[in-house]
Motif scaffolding. Structure first.
Motif, mmCIF file in Angstrom:
data_model
loop_
_atom_site.group_PDB
_atom_site.id
_atom_site.type_symbol
_atom_site.label_atom_id
_atom_site.label_comp_id
_atom_site.label_asym_id
_atom_site.label_seq_id
_atom_site.Cartn_x
_atom_site.Cartn_y
_atom_site.Cartn_z
ATOM 1 N N GLU A 70 3.824 -5.957 35.473
ATOM 2 C CA GLU A 70 4.321 -6.507 34.474
ATOM 3 C C GLU A 70 5.455 -7.407 34.879
ATOM 4 O O GLU A 70 6.008 -7.312 36.080
ATOM 5 C CB GLU A 70 4.909 -5.518 33.437
ATOM 6 N N TYR A 71 6.082 -8.101 33.802
ATOM 7 C CA TYR A 71 7.227 -9.023 34.227
ATOM 8 C C TYR A 71 8.296 -8.713 35.039
ATOM 9 O O TYR A 71 8.800 -9.291 35.970
ATOM 10 C CB TYR A 71 7.315 -10.182 32.989
ATOM 11 N N GLU A 72 8.900 -7.534 34.351
ATOM 12 C CA GLU A 72 10.116 -6.899 34.948
ATOM 13 C C GLU A 72 9.921 -6.876 36.361
ATOM 14 O O GLU A 72 10.822 -6.502 36.924
ATOM 15 C CB GLU A 72 10.594 -5.864 33.934
ATOM 16 N N ASP A 73 8.539 -6.434 36.848
ATOM 17 C CA ASP A 73 8.280 -5.954 38.285
ATOM 18 C C ASP A 73 8.695 -7.319 39.198
ATOM 19 O O ASP A 73 8.881 -6.933 40.171
ATOM 20 C CB ASP A 73 7.138 -5.251 38.467
ATOM 21 N N ILE A 74 8.278 -8.244 38.771
ATOM 22 C CA ILE A 74 8.286 -9.513 39.288
ATOM 23 C C ILE A 74 9.519 -10.535 39.124
ATOM 24 O O ILE A 74 9.918 -11.279 40.010
ATOM 25 C CB ILE A 74 7.070 -10.679 39.225
ATOM 26 N N ARG A 75 10.461 -9.954 38.276
ATOM 27 C CA ARG A 75 11.543 -10.569 37.955
ATOM 28 C C ARG A 75 12.698 -10.908 39.092
ATOM 29 O O ARG A 75 13.028 -11.910 39.401
ATOM 30 C CB ARG A 75 12.462 -10.094 36.879
ATOM 31 N N PRO A 76 12.609 -9.665 40.136
ATOM 32 C CA PRO A 76 13.163 -9.921 41.372
ATOM 33 C C PRO A 76 12.760 -11.285 42.212
ATOM 34 O O PRO A 76 13.604 -11.929 42.893
ATOM 35 C CB PRO A 76 13.061 -8.590 42.015
ATOM 36 N N PHE A 77 11.777 -11.429 42.477
ATOM 37 C CA PHE A 77 10.726 -12.362 42.886
ATOM 38 C C PHE A 77 11.244 -13.720 42.475
ATOM 39 O O PHE A 77 11.772 -14.805 43.123
ATOM 40 C CB PHE A 77 9.450 -12.337 43.378
ATOM 41 N N ILE A 78 11.213 -13.568 41.169
ATOM 42 C CA ILE A 78 11.563 -15.045 40.458
ATOM 43 C C ILE A 78 13.155 -15.488 40.607
ATOM 44 O O ILE A 78 13.545 -16.584 40.736
ATOM 45 C CB ILE A 78 11.331 -14.866 38.847
ATOM 46 N N LYS A 79 14.057 -14.155 40.581
ATOM 47 C CA LYS A 79 15.297 -14.623 40.667
ATOM 48 C C LYS A 79 15.737 -15.221 42.258
ATOM 49 O O LYS A 79 16.693 -16.038 42.296
ATOM 50 C CB LYS A 79 16.234 -13.244 40.513
ATOM 51 N N ARG A 80 14.773 -14.874 43.124
ATOM 52 C CA ARG A 80 14.940 -15.434 44.388
ATOM 53 C C ARG A 80 14.680 -16.651 44.414
ATOM 54 O O ARG A 80 15.225 -17.739 45.336
ATOM 55 C CB ARG A 80 14.220 -14.464 45.361
ATOM 56 N N LEU A 99 8.983 -21.518 30.429
ATOM 57 C CA LEU A 99 9.711 -20.728 29.757
ATOM 58 C C LEU A 99 9.035 -20.169 28.412
ATOM 59 O O LEU A 99 8.316 -20.864 27.702
ATOM 60 C CB LEU A 99 11.129 -21.339 29.185
ATOM 61 N N THR A 100 9.154 -18.833 28.591
ATOM 62 C CA THR A 100 8.500 -18.157 27.363
ATOM 63 C C THR A 100 9.172 -16.842 27.079
ATOM 64 O O THR A 100 10.158 -16.347 27.653
ATOM 65 C CB THR A 100 6.896 -17.701 27.705
ATOM 66 N N SER A 101 8.943 -16.142 25.807
ATOM 67 C CA SER A 101 9.703 -14.898 25.669
ATOM 68 C C SER A 101 9.223 -13.835 26.352
ATOM 69 O O SER A 101 7.931 -13.671 26.431
ATOM 70 C CB SER A 101 9.506 -14.781 24.035
ATOM 71 N N GLY A 102 10.287 -12.970 26.719
ATOM 72 C CA GLY A 102 10.024 -11.539 27.363
ATOM 73 C C GLY A 102 9.883 -10.393 26.277
ATOM 74 O O GLY A 102 10.043 -10.700 25.136
ATOM 75 N N THR A 103 9.816 -9.237 27.210
ATOM 76 C CA THR A 103 9.941 -8.076 26.315
ATOM 77 C C THR A 103 11.350 -7.584 25.991
ATOM 78 O O THR A 103 11.580 -6.831 25.472
ATOM 79 C CB THR A 103 9.192 -6.963 26.937
ATOM 80 N N LYS A 389 -0.084 -8.022 34.591
ATOM 81 C CA LYS A 389 -0.548 -7.578 33.187
ATOM 82 C C LYS A 389 0.072 -8.359 32.236
ATOM 83 O O LYS A 389 1.208 -8.271 31.793
ATOM 84 C CB LYS A 389 0.242 -6.163 33.056
ATOM 85 N N ILE A 390 -0.659 -9.273 31.752
ATOM 86 C CA ILE A 390 -0.407 -10.307 30.886
ATOM 87 C C ILE A 390 -0.381 -9.767 29.489
ATOM 88 O O ILE A 390 0.414 -10.390 28.556
ATOM 89 C CB ILE A 390 -1.367 -11.612 30.852
ATOM 90 N N ASN A 391 -0.782 -8.511 29.399
ATOM 91 C CA ASN A 391 -0.598 -7.862 28.042
ATOM 92 C C ASN A 391 -1.367 -8.459 26.786
ATOM 93 O O ASN A 391 -0.860 -8.544 25.845
ATOM 94 C CB ASN A 391 1.109 -7.933 27.559
ATOM 95 N N ASP A 392 -2.496 -8.946 27.221
ATOM 96 C CA ASP A 392 -3.379 -9.494 26.228
ATOM 97 C C ASP A 392 -4.727 -8.578 26.060
ATOM 98 O O ASP A 392 -5.266 -8.025 26.968
ATOM 99 C CB ASP A 392 -3.676 -10.927 26.593
ATOM 100 N N ILE A 393 -5.488 -8.578 25.104
ATOM 101 C CA ILE A 393 -6.716 -7.988 24.840
ATOM 102 C C ILE A 393 -7.589 -9.090 24.542
ATOM 103 O O ILE A 393 -7.495 -9.837 23.677
ATOM 104 C CB ILE A 393 -6.630 -7.027 23.515
#
Length: 566
Positions: A70-80, A99-103, A389-393
């Motif tokens: 999920e996004y929080e798992d890749i946030r460290p890569f984005i911060k790099r 830019l989009t809203s997160g959880t 996991k884009i969290n969509d159905i």
């Protein structure tokens, strides 16, 4: 538009469409080929080295080496990436961040590479080719598009972040730009009322044959602004003015005004529309309108039924299942949210909806899906998302060749969505907690649900003791609205543009939460298994019966929130 340019555009769309249709005959092969190209190209990146991309030969290898994220798992890569590091997720460096809203209250930044941008342009090209093939005269006159600002800000290392659709719109070739009724510069206006008025002013001044913008609520807002300001709009078109007397952005308004010329003939045409129907509606202003492109799936589709009142009986075609993370489908028929998956642009995996929370959930490839079944989608893109996991159905609505047709159904997990704001339960917890602490509210329990028809959120509060109604209405309600805007950047945007109405508060009967627990136990379940649901996708009958009184917003003022600093 010159014939040679039209021919080139049509040819590009036709070739891209043929290639996608050919891929539909063997979707498994198309997906395997895409995945192999992607992992080979990015094997030398930090992510590729950490996950042994060089050793991946099969889709099973990919699944074993790369966990679902999920996004929080890749946030460290984005911060790099935002810190300036190269070769992190992709060999091709991102030139911007969507830019989009997160959880959480911290927004999400999605990397956008040139390769991803080219793929998006190709998918848009074939969507337009298919639409124009089915609707002759689609581009005979001007087109209307409404987009967000291309650049909202920059990271400390200078990478711009904002809207990918805005960036594409801003950079369209001059020959194409001439056919657009609304200039990109309107997106740079900060005041949403001012922005929508100016959009209406430019759009109504032209003969229009095609409109495209994802959210139907945007089209409804545009129509409402046209009706509310019809005399002012006619005067501006007649005189060749912008129609804005005072603005905090005089420089932008001056540039927009320089694009205009007096047009008394067009003003008289629009005046006749008012005389014949009683109000200035887009359907009367644009009798040549051939097609409206907008979302028809999920919660956004609820709004499409209202469009005919303002736009007449114009065919609708879904623009496709698209998100900041990528463009996922290409619709090819009117009046349906279904589309062909972009088999040559992304790699897809799926988990059946009923297995989402199972530790033994089966992950399926695209050729293993069944008609009528709903799935959670995992997305791998050229922009640097891997098994995301884009969290969509989505639902499989049929097949084209051997490829399943997909339609967006809803956001998954603890999330609701009325018009693109993607409200997560974490947003509510943070915003309500902030307001409770600020006003020392004696809140026993709270819950929220979206009201699709009213385009707003309803918040249910059970209070342990009495609280002044004046305090709740005058201070707590606007403070909660502002807190939600602060923690969810897209809620703030939708509220400011009035696509979302102010929320309301329902005061619940004392013992509301306790009675729900009692019903749970009486149904034969253990009290230890009881989980209070903070966010429901719709109002529940049990909750409606418990409402003692409702507190509405005094006015429709938009929430104020501090600007986000990357």
């Amino acid at each position: 538009m010159p014939e040679l340019f039209k021919y080139a555009r049509t040819l590009r769309g036709r070739i891209a469409s043929l290639l996608l249709d050919r891929a539909c005959n063997d979707p498994a092969a198309a997906q395997h080929a895409f995945l192999q190209r992607l992992v080979r190209r990015n094997a030398g990146t930090a992510f590729g080295r950490a996950h042994d991309f060089s050793k991946i030969q099969t889709e099973e290898d990919f699944r074993q080496r790369v966990p679902v994220r999920e996004y929080e798992d890749i946030r460290p890569f984005i911060k790099r990436i935002t810190a300036g590091e190269k070769n992190v997720l992709t060999k091709d460096e991102p030139f911007m961040l969507a830019l989009t809203s997160g959880t959480t209250s911290e927004p999400k930044y999605i990397p956008v590479t040139r390769g991803l941008q080219r793929q998006t342009a190709s998918l848009m090209s074939q969507w337009l080719y298919r639409a124009e093939r089915d609707h002759k005269g689609l581009l005979d006159y001007a087109s209307v598009g409404v987009v967000s600002r291309a650049v909202e800000g920059r990271t400390p290392t200078g990478i711009p972040y904002g809207s990918t659709s805005g960036l594409i719109y801003k950079n369209i070739p001059w020959l194409v730009r001439r056919a657009y009724a609304v200039p990109y510069l309107t997106s740079e206006l900060d005041d949403y009322d001012e922005r929508y008025f100016v959009i209406a002013r430019f759009a109504l001044a032209r003969r229009v044959s095609f409109i495209a913008t994802p959210n139907p609520s945007t089209l409804l807002r545009l129509a409402e602004v046209s009706v509310e300001n019809q005399e002012r709009l006619l005067r501006a078109i007649h005189d060749g003015t912008l129609g804005i007397e005072k603005s905090t952005q005089q420089d932008v308004c001056a540039q927009l005004a320089n694009m205009l010329r007096p047009d008394p003939v067009r003003a008289r045409e629009l005046e006749r529309v008012i005389q014949s129907s009683g109000f200035l509606h887009p359907g009367g202003a644009w009798p040549d309108l051939r097609l409206i492109g907008c979302w028809m799936g999920g919660s956004a589709g609820v709004k499409t039924d209202r469009l005919s009142r303002f736009y007449g009986r114009v065919p609708l075609r879904d623009l496709g299942y698209l998100a900041s993370e990528g463009r996922i489908t290409v619709p090819f028929e009117d009046e349906t949210a279904s589309g062909i998956p972009a088999l040559k642009s992304n790699y897809y995996e799926f988990i059946a909806e009923e297995e989402i929370d199972s530790e033994k959930a089966r992950v399926l490839s695209i050729h293993e899906l069944e008609a009528g079944v709903r799935y959670s989608i995992l997305l791998t893109t050229t922009g640097g998302l891997y098994r995301y996991k884009i969290n969509d159905i989505v639902e499989v609505t049929g097949f084209r060749g051997r490829a399943p047709l997909l339609a967006f159904v809803r956001k998954g997990g603890e999330m609701a969505n009325i018009t693109g704001e993607k409200m997560h339960v974490n947003h509510l917890i943070e915003a309500v907690g902030e307001v409770v602490r600020r006003f020392r509210l004696p809140v026993e329990r709270f819950r929220a649900s979206p009201d699709m028809n009213a385009s707003r959120y309803e918040v249910y509060l059970e209070l342990e003791s009495e609280v002044s109604r004046a305090l709740l209405q005058d201070e707590v309600l606007p403070a909660l609205d502002g807190a939600l805007a602060r923690v969810n950047v897209e809620y703030e945007q939708k509220r400011s543009s009035k696509r979302l109405a102010p929320l309301c508060i329902h005061l619940m009967a004392r013992g509301w939460a306790a009675r729900e627990l009692r019903r749970h136990i009486e149904a034969g379940r253990r009290d230890t298994q009881f989980k209070w649901q903070i966010l429901c996708r719709e109002r529940r009958e049990e909750d409606t019966k418990e409402i003692v009184s409702t507190i509405e917003a005094v006015n429709h003022a938009t929430p104020s929130t501090a600007a986000f600093v990357a």
